[in-house]
Design an enzyme around this catalytic site. Sequence first.
Site: not given
Length: 240
Positions: A13, A15, A35, A87, A156, A160, A189, A191
């Site tokens: 899904s 990106i 997953r 990703n 997070y 990153k 983004v 999503t």
Amino acid sequence: MAERAAIVTGASSGIGLAIVRVLGSEGHAVTMASRRPDKLREAVARLSSEGLEVHGVAANMSEEADIKRVVAEHHEHYGRLDVLVNNAGVGIGAPAGEIETKRLDMQLSVNLRATVLFYRECLEMLRAAGAEHSNAIVINMSSISGKRGQPWLSVYSATKAGIVGFTEAMNKELGSQGIKSTALCPAFVDTAMTDFAKEHVPAEKMIRPEDIAEAVRYLLKTSPPCVVPEIIFQRPDEAL
Ligand SMILES: NC(=O)c1ccc[n+]([C@@H]2O[C@H](COP(=O)([O-])OP(=O)(O)OC[C@H]3O[C@@H](n4cnc5c(N)ncnc54)[C@H](OP(=O)(O)O)[C@@H]3O)[C@@H](O)[C@H]2O)c1
């Protein structure tokens, strides 16, 4: 054997899916890993019906054995690896005093540890591609949170930022072998991952997954001496 081949994690899904479309349209056979098996199966069926050469491997990026299986199945199917896209990622917000160990470990393992393990497991194929055409490409999904730490998304942000640092080290270590790494650092983004924020930032004000995927098309076309260590994607009202 495919002429060009890629692995994309988190490909079912958002990106990752948009990146698979670009890689497929640029002539790559793609192993799609993510997953949930049902969701992945649907994504693979959709892209196959669009004429792309794709193969799905359901795998949990927290599990070393799953990562090894993705790489082994890819090798068996396509026999080479020109592009690796790390990703898959998860972001779980929490105030510093309430960070749960289980969620801390999950973010560290999916966002950071899996990337390290994928490099290790893919190195032989990447070296072969680098020796052949000096343009083996590894794309690592960071975030704008990796460039400026976000409150309540501290873990997070740390994972990153780790991706940016690891990418830099990989360029220094593997660049002379024709293996070029890029960290992508997007702001919001549109999503499923940003559904939580859409009350405050409407989807139409977010970056499109296709914007990120087009950057991958650009990276494919760079000449061997051109290394792009990172790309930052920001929104107009969010200067770094
Ligand atoms: N959206 C944004 O604003 C934004 C901004 C900066 C960076 N990013 C990064 O971009 C990447 C993709 O996110 P997205 O926005 O496209 O979100 P998404 O649509 O939710 O996609 C996430 C993908 O990662 C997979 N995934 C999650 N946990 C996994 C695990 N443990 N093992 C294997 N696969 C797993 C998901 O599969 P399942 O659904 O089956 O779990 C899905 O395919 C992430 O690394 C994210 O941190 C996103």
